[in-house]
Scaffold this motif. Structure first.
Motif, mmCIF file in Angstrom:
data_model
loop_
_atom_site.group_PDB
_atom_site.id
_atom_site.type_symbol
_atom_site.label_atom_id
_atom_site.label_comp_id
_atom_site.label_asym_id
_atom_site.label_seq_id
_atom_site.Cartn_x
_atom_site.Cartn_y
_atom_site.Cartn_z
ATOM 1 N N THR A 172 0.848 4.112 -2.980
ATOM 2 C CA THR A 172 0.616 5.528 -2.674
ATOM 3 C C THR A 172 1.762 6.388 -3.183
ATOM 4 O O THR A 172 1.546 7.478 -3.729
ATOM 5 C CB THR A 172 0.438 5.718 -1.160
ATOM 6 O OG1 THR A 172 -0.649 4.898 -0.702
ATOM 7 C CG2 THR A 172 0.129 7.173 -0.823
ATOM 8 N N GLU A 173 2.997 5.899 -3.036
ATOM 9 C CA GLU A 173 4.156 6.647 -3.515
ATOM 10 C C GLU A 173 4.152 6.742 -5.039
ATOM 11 O O GLU A 173 4.463 7.799 -5.613
ATOM 12 C CB GLU A 173 5.441 5.966 -3.031
ATOM 13 C CG GLU A 173 6.727 6.612 -3.504
ATOM 14 C CD GLU A 173 6.914 8.030 -2.980
ATOM 15 O OE1 GLU A 173 7.796 8.734 -3.511
ATOM 16 O OE2 GLU A 173 6.185 8.438 -2.052
ATOM 17 N N ARG A 211 1.638 9.307 -6.122
ATOM 18 C CA ARG A 211 2.155 10.660 -5.883
ATOM 19 C C ARG A 211 3.120 11.078 -6.998
ATOM 20 O O ARG A 211 3.060 12.203 -7.501
ATOM 21 C CB ARG A 211 2.855 10.711 -4.523
ATOM 22 C CG ARG A 211 3.300 12.104 -4.103
ATOM 23 C CD ARG A 211 4.199 12.062 -2.887
ATOM 24 N NE ARG A 211 5.458 11.383 -3.152
ATOM 25 C CZ ARG A 211 6.475 11.939 -3.816
ATOM 26 N NH1 ARG A 211 6.374 13.174 -4.283
ATOM 27 N NH2 ARG A 211 7.588 11.251 -4.018
ATOM 28 N N GLN A 249 0.837 -1.202 0.000
ATOM 29 C CA GLN A 249 0.000 0.000 0.000
ATOM 30 C C GLN A 249 0.875 1.256 0.000
ATOM 31 O O GLN A 249 0.583 2.223 -0.720
ATOM 32 C CB GLN A 249 -0.930 0.000 1.208
ATOM 33 C CG GLN A 249 -1.749 1.278 1.396
ATOM 34 C CD GLN A 249 -2.813 1.476 0.325
ATOM 35 O OE1 GLN A 249 -2.942 0.676 -0.586
ATOM 36 N NE2 GLN A 249 -3.574 2.551 0.437
ATOM 37 N N ASP A 250 1.932 1.257 0.765
ATOM 38 C CA ASP A 250 2.853 2.411 0.774
ATOM 39 C C ASP A 250 3.469 2.621 -0.597
ATOM 40 O O ASP A 250 3.605 3.765 -1.061
ATOM 41 C CB ASP A 250 3.952 2.202 1.823
ATOM 42 C CG ASP A 250 3.440 2.294 3.248
ATOM 43 O OD1 ASP A 250 2.347 2.848 3.450
ATOM 44 O OD2 ASP A 250 4.141 1.804 4.161
ATOM 45 N N VAL A 294 -5.581 2.226 -4.049
ATOM 46 C CA VAL A 294 -5.585 3.561 -4.647
ATOM 47 C C VAL A 294 -6.617 3.557 -5.761
ATOM 48 O O VAL A 294 -6.620 2.653 -6.617
ATOM 49 C CB VAL A 294 -4.199 3.948 -5.201
ATOM 50 C CG1 VAL A 294 -4.264 5.327 -5.871
ATOM 51 C CG2 VAL A 294 -3.151 3.949 -4.093
ATOM 52 N N HIS A 296 -6.040 10.896 -8.117
ATOM 53 C CA HIS A 296 -6.153 9.619 -7.424
ATOM 54 C C HIS A 296 -6.639 9.846 -5.999
ATOM 55 O O HIS A 296 -6.640 10.975 -5.504
ATOM 56 C CB HIS A 296 -4.800 8.895 -7.387
ATOM 57 C CG HIS A 296 -3.787 9.555 -6.500
ATOM 58 N ND1 HIS A 296 -3.012 10.618 -6.917
ATOM 59 C CD2 HIS A 296 -3.421 9.317 -5.206
ATOM 60 C CE1 HIS A 296 -2.222 10.996 -5.935
ATOM 61 N NE2 HIS A 296 -2.449 10.230 -4.881
ATOM 62 N N GLU A 297 -7.021 8.753 -5.352
ATOM 63 C CA GLU A 297 -7.483 8.807 -3.970
ATOM 64 C C GLU A 297 -6.981 7.566 -3.238
ATOM 65 O O GLU A 297 -7.252 6.439 -3.659
ATOM 66 C CB GLU A 297 -9.010 8.845 -3.927
ATOM 67 C CG GLU A 297 -9.610 8.777 -2.531
ATOM 68 C CD GLU A 297 -11.116 8.597 -2.557
ATOM 69 O OE1 GLU A 297 -11.678 8.250 -1.502
ATOM 70 O OE2 GLU A 297 -11.726 8.779 -3.638
ATOM 71 N N SER A 298 -6.224 7.745 -2.188
ATOM 72 C CA SER A 298 -5.804 6.605 -1.368
ATOM 73 C C SER A 298 -7.016 6.086 -0.593
ATOM 74 O O SER A 298 -7.797 6.877 -0.046
ATOM 75 C CB SER A 298 -4.699 7.012 -0.396
ATOM 76 O OG SER A 298 -3.508 7.305 -1.095
#
Length: 381
Positions: A99-100, A103, A95-96, A132, A109-111
């Motif tokens: 998200t990275e 970015r 998940q990290d 995401v 986008h939406e986490s």
């Protein structure tokens, strides 16, 4: 004699023909089979930004995404679904990373926290760490899209025109000096001011007929299709983070990841597999079983749904994972629009739009340099 000859009646060739005709050019599209008879007819219809690394392909995807939406508003008839895409993570670490990546991509986008996943997809499995959501991701019916682009190109407001020559095999090129001025076929020569190689997975073979090298290789993939469901089970395109990794992989070995989405017909499409095995169309039951297992792990409700068929296709793979778009300086008069791997349907409008600008000498919508045909090392003769 046409202004442009497009070899290939898949969605990329259809987009090249459509935008060239809109730019005022007369176009002849040549294909040895029917419209969408190759890779296009074996695609899921993905229009994605979510699986693209930051860089030239993402820029092309964003341009194409906008063009697909414009085409849906003005043309329609190809089941455009702006459903959005949900990439899910099995662990907090994944998940990290998702998200990275989002970015860095810099796209909308939406986490999504683990507890909010079922707000988007009520039937998702337990235990996922999050995801995401990419609202720009969409889907089209690829065969309809190719057919509609060709039909509308043939009726392009009285500017250019599109003519179809199906069941015609290109066997070579016509030249005037060093310049390509047409194609030789099993039905005679067809002359044109320029020739566009939109032969998809066979783009390397077509380029070789002109004496130039393009390292386009087939990358096989299977898809399962379920029976139509009475009620929609899956709202978005949903896939695991492994799909992003597999898209960017250089491996020739088998790779699979869960990709699940519904269609307007009520069926569910299940993928995705990748492997370089040449043009071997043999159905692999173990691969199909793995795809089914991964889909059920993501959506347990699919366990009671029957699969009614499967099919395979060949993605046109390039070693650097970028398509080949533009004029070939090694063979003046020859242009390329191939090598999109699994993203050809999504990238088709931008490819056609960019190529039409290059053919007519207009300022391109984005820098074509990263896609240039002569960027690969020459193979020894």
């Amino acid at each position: 004699m046409s202004d442009v000859i497009v070899v290939g009646a898949g969605v990329v060739g259809a987009a090249c023909a459509y935008y060239a005709a809109r730019a005022g050019l007369d176009v002849t599209v040549v294909d040895r089979g029917p419209v969408a008879g190759g890779t296009t007819g074996a695609g899921e219809g993905n229009v994605l930004v979510s699986d693209k690394e930051p860089g030239p392909e993402l820029e092309l995807a964003l341009l194409s995404n906008g063009l697909w939406r414009e085409l849906a508003e003005t043309r329609g008839g190809f089941e455009f679904e702006p459903k959005g895409g949900l990439v899910v993570a099995e662990t907090a670490e994944v998940q990290d990373r998702l998200t990275e990546l989002a970015r860095k991509q810099g796209v909308e986008h939406e986490s999504v926290a683990a507890g909010a996943l079922r707000d988007l997809e009520p039937h998702l499995a337990d235990g996922l760490a999050g995801g995401v959501f990419y609202p720009q991701d969409a889907q089209v019916q690829p065969m309809l899209a190719a057919a509609r682009l060709l039909r509308h190109g043939a009726d392009s407001y009285g500017h250019g025109a599109v003519r179809l020559r199906l069941g015609v095999t290109v066997t070579g090129f016509v030249r005037s000096g060093d310049r390509v001025t047409g194609v030789r076929t099993d039905r005679g020569d067809i002359l044109g001011g320029a020739v566009v190689n939109a032969a998809g997975t066979w783009g390397g073979e077509l380029a070789a007929l002109a004496g130039v090298s393009l390292p386009v290789l087939p990358r096989r993939g299977f898809i399962l299709v379920t029976e139509p469901l009475a009620e929609p089970l899956i709202r978005h395109k949903v896939y695991t983070a492994a799909y992003v990794t597999n898209v960017a992989s250089d491996s020739a070995a088998l790779e699979t990841s869960a990709v699940v989405e519904g269609t307007q017909a009520g069926t569910v499409l299940i993928g995705a597999s990748r492997e370089r095995v040449g043009f071997d169309r043999t159905t692999s039951v173990p691969v199909l079983a793995r795809l089914a297992e991964q889909a059920v792990a993501l959506f347990p409700a699919l366990r009671g749904v029957r699969v009614i068929r499967s099919y395979c296709g060949f993605r046109p793979y390039c070693p650097d994972h970028l398509p080949v778009i533009g004029a070939d300086p090694r063979a003046p008069g020859l242009y390329h629009a191939c090598g999109h791997e699994g993203a050809g349907i999504g990238l088709a409008p931008a490819t056609g739009h960019l190529l039409a600008q290059l053919l007519t000498g207009r300022e391109p919508a984005l820098d074509p340099h990263p896609f240039r045909p002569d960027r690969f090392p020459e193979e020894p003769r």
